[in-house]
Design a protein around this motif. Structure first.
Motif, PDB file in Angstrom:
ATOM      1  N   LYS A   1      28.245  12.957  10.651  1.00 56.24           N
ATOM      2  CA  LYS A   1      29.690  12.708  10.771  1.00 56.24           C
ATOM      3  C   LYS A   1      29.982  11.770  11.945  1.00 56.24           C
ATOM      4  O   LYS A   1      29.254  11.759  12.927  1.00 56.24           O
ATOM      5  CB  LYS A   1      30.420  14.044  10.961  1.00 56.24           C
ATOM      6  CG  LYS A   1      31.812  14.006  10.380  1.00 56.24           C
ATOM      7  CD  LYS A   1      32.531  15.319  10.509  1.00 56.24           C
ATOM      8  CE  LYS A   1      34.009  15.029  10.210  1.00 56.24           C
ATOM      9  NZ  LYS A   1      34.886  16.016  10.660  1.00 56.24           N
ATOM     10  N   ASN A   2      31.046  10.982  11.788  1.00 59.55           N
ATOM     11  CA  ASN A   2      31.494   9.994  12.789  1.00 59.55           C
ATOM     12  C   ASN A   2      30.593   8.775  12.918  1.00 59.55           C
ATOM     13  O   ASN A   2      30.812   7.924  13.774  1.00 59.55           O
ATOM     14  CB  ASN A   2      31.676  10.609  14.187  1.00 59.55           C
ATOM     15  CG  ASN A   2      32.825  11.579  14.226  1.00 59.55           C
ATOM     16  OD1 ASN A   2      33.794  11.407  13.490  1.00 59.55           O
ATOM     17  ND2 ASN A   2      32.717  12.602  15.044  1.00 59.55           N
TER      18      ASN A   2
ATOM     19  N   GLY B   1      34.344  11.513   6.836  1.00 61.54           N
ATOM     20  CA  GLY B   1      34.525  11.367   8.284  1.00 61.54           C
ATOM     21  C   GLY B   1      33.605  10.319   8.888  1.00 61.54           C
ATOM     22  O   GLY B   1      33.328  10.337  10.086  1.00 61.54           O
TER      23      GLY B   1
END
Lengths: 79, 441
Positions: free
Chosen positions: B40-41, B65
């Motif tokens: 994620k990110n 995400g």
């Protein structure tokens, strides 16, 4: 005149089609985008010019043309 | 609700043919298998040749995400590698292949995506845009054109471009129209073969000029044409209006750094350079030659908008306004008229080419001592790059060297070389003298 010669003539004569390779040196293995530097506008121009000679050519097939040889094959299949 | 889920009730066609939900789900499932491996990110470079796969890779990355960075379909391996190294922790999703990064994430932006403003050789030209603001920008732009769910928006411009993401992908989600994706640019001749109804087409000035050259009877069923991405001459606008009298012709202006749409206007015999008025929640002003900010007058266009890029630098702003490279005039009715773009940029058919991107690569050639990229007017593309190198080197060798290191549209078709280049007293290349020499050629 064979199909490759027709393509070379179009590239030679059309003011809108400036290629990175001299038109008379264009070979079937040349890629339109990477070797000749034609973009989608250039390819459409070429397709429309080819339709003058081969009226049954459907210009939407150019999405599948990677090389000059691909267009030669398409035109050959028109019979 | 996730973005991908929101699209499943919306009509999607590819070259005029319906893309069934069963086909969409098959594509979505295969993308999901790849993207769920990415932490994620993470930023993720997205390079997808197929428009449906690009659409869903981009949206799913946002749903997961991740920070999707959309890349031009013609991105070379060299450019991809350069970008991957420049962006710490970036994964790469190249058609069917996913490559994860071994590096630790340093990216601080969230809920966003990124687009490139031109060539892919410089990380500084990557613009991070907030997702919510981008969705807002897409709705404001669509509203300014009067686009609604009864329309079919036909994709003619690249989907990966910041403009494409807003005008096709996000506007589709916000407005619910039918989105028609395409592999190739469609001229009027191709469109004439389609059974068009309530259609909307966004065009670059080059595409417009191409359509005007086509010897074909114009199609019916095009409600709206919006033209942007370069200066548009009134002669071409009058001509397209004459060809398509029942079509509303809009002119628009935007730039990736601004999120990207800024102005729109319904064209009806306006003065030369008309690009409309600011979208709602966007403000425009000019920075005049005395560095004074005014709401009307002539000067560098300034933009205030909630949709400005996230990674904006202080030197790109003045009193909270984004400083553009475009000279405009704003009249008392807040209508904006484009005058010219700052000199060094090359407007190649609506794509901004930075000479420095090309110069940087050619200077790596072992025989090249120095190089400069100038431009010339082009009837079809507006402007074209010209590469000039020192000393004399066979152009075909230089072209061969550039292949694979630059996108094909960045490789100048015109290449000259001289034993020595003219220089001024500061030893800088004398551009004026070079232009004179080129004229004589």
């Amino acid at each position: 005149m064979d199909i490759l010669e027709v393509i070379r003539n179009i590239l030679q004569e059309s003011e809108d089609l400036v290629t990175q390779v001299k038109p008379d040196e264009v070979k079937p293995e040349h890629e339109y985008r990477n070797d000749l530097g034609l973009d989608s506008l250039g390819l459409m121009t070429l397709a429309f010019e080819l339709q003058e000679k081969y009226p049954e050519l459907d210009e939407t097939v150019i999405a599948e043309w990677k090389t000059v040889g691909d267009s030669i094959e398409t035109i050959k299949k028109l019979g | 609700m996730k973005l991908v889920d929101q699209t499943l009730n919306l009509n999607l066609t590819l070259a005029g043919k319906e893309v069934l939900n069963t086909d969409r789900n098959r594509i979505i499932d295969s993308i999901k298998l790849n993207l769920e491996k990415v932490p994620k990110n993470s930023p993720i470079l997205i390079l997808q040749k197929d428009p449906v796969r690009f659409l869903y890779s981009f949206l799913m990355a946002l749903d997961f995400g991740l920070i999707p960075i959309s890349l031009p379909t013609e991105t070379t391996e060299f450019q991809l590698e350069h970008l991957r190294k420049s962006i710490k922790g970036a994964a790469v999703f190249n058609n069917q292949d996913i490559n994860l990064s071994k590096e630790t994430l340093t990216e601080s932006h969230t809920n966003c995506y990124a687009c490139l403003t031109s060539g892919t050789t410089g990380i500084s030209k990557l613009c991070y845009l907030n997702l919510d603001n981008a969705l807002l920008n897409s709705k404001l732009h669509a509203d300014s054109l009067g686009v609604n769910k009864d329309n079919t928006v036909i994709q003619t411009l690249p989907l990966y471009h910041s403009f494409g993401i807003i005008s096709y992908i996000f506007a589709w989600i916000k407005c619910g129209f039918t989105l028609d994706l395409n592999h190739i640019f469609l001229g009027l001749k191709t469109l004439s073969k389609r059974n068009l109804k309530n259609s909307v087409i966004h065009l670059s000035p080059s595409q417009l000029r191409f359509m005007l050259k086509e010897k074909t009877s114009p199609p019916i069923g095009i409600d709206i044409i919006s033209i942007g991405g370069g200066s548009i001459d009134n002669k071409s606008l009058k001509e397209i209006k004459r060809k398509l009298p029942n079509t509303e012709i809009y002119t628009t202006y935007g730039l990736t750094e601004a999120g990207p749409r800024v102005t729109t206007g319904l064209w009806s015999d306006h003065e030369e350079g008309f690009i409309g008025s600011s979208l709602k929640r966007v403000e425009t002003a000019v920075l005049d030659s005395d560095s004074k900010i005014s709401r009307t007058g002539v000067g560098k266009l300034l933009i205030k908008s909630p949709t400005l890029k996230l990674n904006i630098k202080e030197n790109e702003l003045i009193d909270g306004w984004l400083i553009t490279r475009d000279q405009v005039r704003i009249n008392e009715n807040s209508e904006v008229f484009f005058i010219t773009r700052e000199d060094d940029l090359i407007n190649f058919g609506g794509i901004s080419l930075y000479p420095s991107d090309i110069e940087l690569v050619i200077k790596q050639h072992p025989k090249v001592v120095d190089a400069i990229v100038l431009k010339r007017k082009s009837e079809l593309y507006e402007e074209e790059p010209i590469l000039i190198v020192e000393p004399t080197v066979e152009p075909s060798l230089l072209r061969e060297f550039l292949k694979g290191k630059l996108a094909s549209h960045q490789i100048p078709k015109l290449i000259y070389s001289y034993e020595s280049l003219p220089r001024n007293s500061l030893e800088k290349i004398d551009r004026k003298q070079l232009y004179k020499t080129l004229e004589q050629e």
